[in-house]
Design a protein around this motif. Structure first.
Motif, PDB file in Angstrom:
ATOM      1  N   SER A 114     -11.086  -1.722  -2.251  1.00 26.29           N
ATOM      2  CA  SER A 114     -11.442  -2.206  -0.915  1.00 26.29           C
ATOM      3  C   SER A 114     -12.489  -3.310  -0.996  1.00 26.29           C
ATOM      4  O   SER A 114     -12.444  -4.270  -0.226  1.00 26.29           O
ATOM      5  N   TYR A 150       0.825  -1.198   0.000  1.00 25.33           N
ATOM      6  CA  TYR A 150       0.000   0.000   0.000  1.00 25.33           C
ATOM      7  C   TYR A 150       0.866   1.258   0.000  1.00 25.33           C
ATOM      8  O   TYR A 150       0.734   2.132  -0.846  1.00 25.33           O
ATOM      9  N   GLN A 177      -5.531  -0.253  -3.801  1.00 21.81           N
ATOM     10  CA  GLN A 177      -5.767   0.703  -2.717  1.00 21.81           C
ATOM     11  C   GLN A 177      -4.647   1.730  -2.653  1.00 21.81           C
ATOM     12  O   GLN A 177      -4.883   2.922  -2.478  1.00 21.81           O
ATOM     13  N   PHE A 215     -10.513   3.626  -4.709  1.00 22.50           N
ATOM     14  CA  PHE A 215     -10.250   3.060  -3.387  1.00 22.50           C
ATOM     15  C   PHE A 215     -11.422   2.210  -2.924  1.00 22.50           C
ATOM     16  O   PHE A 215     -11.234   1.136  -2.345  1.00 22.50           O
ATOM     17  N   GLU A 257       1.743   3.867  -3.115  1.00 21.68           N
ATOM     18  CA  GLU A 257       1.297   5.248  -2.890  1.00 21.68           C
ATOM     19  C   GLU A 257       2.458   6.225  -3.084  1.00 21.68           C
ATOM     20  O   GLU A 257       2.308   7.261  -3.737  1.00 21.68           O
ATOM     21  N   ALA A 289      -5.121   5.601  -3.330  1.00 23.54           N
ATOM     22  CA  ALA A 289      -4.783   6.522  -2.239  1.00 23.54           C
ATOM     23  C   ALA A 289      -3.820   7.601  -2.712  1.00 23.54           C
ATOM     24  O   ALA A 289      -3.861   8.731  -2.212  1.00 23.54           O
TER      25      ALA A 289
END
Length: 104
Positions: free
Chosen positions: A78, A43, A97, A74, A47, A101
């Protein structure tokens, strides 16, 4: 500034809290602490890598469309994470995700 700090904390805490609990709710998705650690790191890694890309896109087309696309992305990632029953889909969901993000 405090609302921004609260939003950042909530986002990071929420994303990692869900991922960290995956091992307790699934027998097959997380088989080791290494797998769990990799899912958590994906994640943040994605990002960090994509934040400049989405920043450039936001400069060109505007912040609102990029923000809305990030929120929708997102939510979709999810949802995939919730139904993941093996490491493959869980990794894909965490990548999604993280990418979404970075657009928020």
């Amino acid at each position: 500034m405090w609302p921004l700090y609260a939003a950042a904390f909530t986002t990071a805490f929420g994303a990692h809290a869900v991922a960290a609990n995956l091992g307790g709710f699934s027998e097959d998705a997380v088989t080791s602490l290494l797998t769990l650690g990799a899912l958590l790191a994906l994640y943040d890694g994605v990002e960090v890598l994509l934040k400049p890309v989405f920043g450039t896109i936001a400069d060109r087309i505007g912040a609102r469309p990029v923000l809305l696309a990030g929120l929708v992305g997102f939510a979709l990632a999810s949802a995939l994470y919730v139904i993941a029953d093996s490491p493959g889909p869980a990794v894909g969901a965490r990548l999604g995700q993280g990418a979404a993000a970075s657009a928020r």
